[in-house]
Scaffold this motif. Sequence first.
Motif, PDB file in Angstrom:
ATOM      1  N   HIS A  86       0.822  -1.227   0.000  1.00 22.72           N
ATOM      2  CA  HIS A  86       0.000   0.000   0.000  1.00 22.72           C
ATOM      3  C   HIS A  86       0.853   1.274   0.000  1.00 22.72           C
ATOM      4  O   HIS A  86       0.641   2.176   0.803  1.00 22.72           O
ATOM      5  N   ARG A 137       0.844   6.835   8.098  1.00 24.56           N
ATOM      6  CA  ARG A 137      -0.306   6.256   7.414  1.00 24.56           C
ATOM      7  C   ARG A 137       0.159   5.490   6.184  1.00 24.56           C
ATOM      8  O   ARG A 137       1.307   5.611   5.750  1.00 24.56           O
ATOM      9  N   GLY A 139      -1.357   3.771   2.133  1.00 26.17           N
ATOM     10  CA  GLY A 139      -2.329   3.988   1.068  1.00 26.17           C
ATOM     11  C   GLY A 139      -2.438   5.419   0.614  1.00 26.17           C
ATOM     12  O   GLY A 139      -3.502   5.861   0.168  1.00 26.17           O
ATOM     13  N   ALA A 140      -1.352   6.179   0.721  1.00 26.02           N
ATOM     14  CA  ALA A 140      -1.351   7.596   0.359  1.00 26.02           C
ATOM     15  C   ALA A 140      -0.783   7.798  -1.049  1.00 26.02           C
ATOM     16  O   ALA A 140      -0.165   6.904  -1.628  1.00 26.02           O
ATOM     17  N   GLY A 154      -4.272   9.070   2.730  1.00 25.12           N
ATOM     18  CA  GLY A 154      -3.829   7.871   3.415  1.00 25.12           C
ATOM     19  C   GLY A 154      -4.774   7.446   4.529  1.00 25.12           C
ATOM     20  O   GLY A 154      -5.773   8.118   4.818  1.00 25.12           O
ATOM     21  N   ILE A 155      -4.437   6.330   5.184  1.00 22.93           N
ATOM     22  CA  ILE A 155      -5.272   5.774   6.239  1.00 22.93           C
ATOM     23  C   ILE A 155      -4.384   5.285   7.380  1.00 22.93           C
ATOM     24  O   ILE A 155      -3.309   4.718   7.145  1.00 22.93           O
ATOM     25  N   CYS A 163      -9.209   7.128   7.666  1.00 21.67           N
ATOM     26  CA  CYS A 163      -8.877   7.796   6.407  1.00 21.67           C
ATOM     27  C   CYS A 163      -8.617   9.282   6.671  1.00 21.67           C
ATOM     28  O   CYS A 163      -9.331   9.914   7.449  1.00 21.67           O
ATOM     29  N   ASP A 188      -7.961   7.307   0.547  1.00 21.23           N
ATOM     30  CA  ASP A 188      -6.862   6.342   0.624  1.00 21.23           C
ATOM     31  C   ASP A 188      -6.972   5.403  -0.570  1.00 21.23           C
ATOM     32  O   ASP A 188      -7.928   5.471  -1.343  1.00 21.23           O
ATOM     33  N   HIS A 189      -5.980   4.539  -0.754  1.00 16.68           N
ATOM     34  CA  HIS A 189      -5.971   3.603  -1.882  1.00 16.68           C
ATOM     35  C   HIS A 189      -6.057   4.347  -3.219  1.00 16.68           C
ATOM     36  O   HIS A 189      -6.996   4.170  -4.005  1.00 16.68           O
ATOM     37  N   GLY A 204      -9.404   6.692  -5.456  1.00 17.11           N
ATOM     38  CA  GLY A 204      -9.371   6.354  -4.046  1.00 17.11           C
ATOM     39  C   GLY A 204     -10.750   6.302  -3.415  1.00 17.11           C
ATOM     40  O   GLY A 204     -11.778   6.449  -4.083  1.00 17.11           O
TER      41      GLY A 204
END
Length: 331
Positions: A86, A137, A139-140, A154-155, A163, A188-189, A204
């Motif tokens: 991630h 975090r 997933g950024a 991000g998360i 998130c 995120d993602h 995201g």
Amino acid sequence: MTRLLLCALLLATSSLLQAEPPELKPNAWLNVKTEGQPTARHEAALVGFQGKLFLLGGRRINPVDVYDPETNVWTTKSETPLELHHFQGVVVGDAIYLMGAMTGPYPKETPLEKVVVYHPKEDRFDFVHSIPESRRRGGAGAIYRDGWIYLVGGITNGHVDGCRSWFDRYNPKTGVWEILPDAPHERDHFQAAVIGNRLYAAGGRVTSKRDNAVFSQTISKIDVYDFDAGRWLPPEECPDLPTERAGNSVIAIAGQLVVGCGESANQKEAHDEVEVFNPATSEWKTWPSMNRGRHGTGLVVIGDSLFTASGSGNRGGGPELTTTERLVLPK
């Protein structure tokens, strides 16, 4: 005389046909029959470095896989020092920074405490500067500009919740970490790209397993940060992504924003759409769809082609792919 005139007309017609500009839209994605193949994985980073593809991280501990388009060969390098996933890889000089990485299993993955750097020439990983505890975090989205790595969104709590709309910058030479104004949207993602003086955070979702909303809260609005003005543009001045998805890949090509891949609650199969935004005209256009939808990987331009590889073929964790696809770009 008539025959000479006819020949001249034919030659002129041929010349005009040859002078026509090439089709602006690429033709089709090709499945590349490579020697060797990348390790099946997703939630990884695909990064271009000195004319080669570098596939790093993903669920589990995986080796670094390197593809050379000139030889059409995938080779295997060293493994990551721990499970890393991630994140978006950012090239800085002779190194690749793994920004916004997490470790551990679904759903409560843990953000890393330090920045991880891969040195391709030495095939070596380093843990370098500490990340402030309050800004960790995964997933950024990450981009590099003027000596700084910028990290957005991000998360903080894996896929459970947390998130953020955070926006920071990090100096890879000194380790200095600065907090910047939050983005308009939590997400995120996703991935980010920079075009000219602007950063684009595209795709995201707001992931919240706690609310039974892992895939459903995708975001259509693209957040745009203007470096010259030092501010985020108002949402009404920002584009909407035509096909909402998370786990998507983003790249800037010739001053345009290319968004491909991804996953969503709308379909089991991973997204194969490739959509391109032109900031100069504020218009979207569609490029050919991939042969196989995928998420949790990247898009990389090398030479005249756009590449993708690996990733997950369906929403969630599988099937993990080992294919490589190539799209020849218009000149």
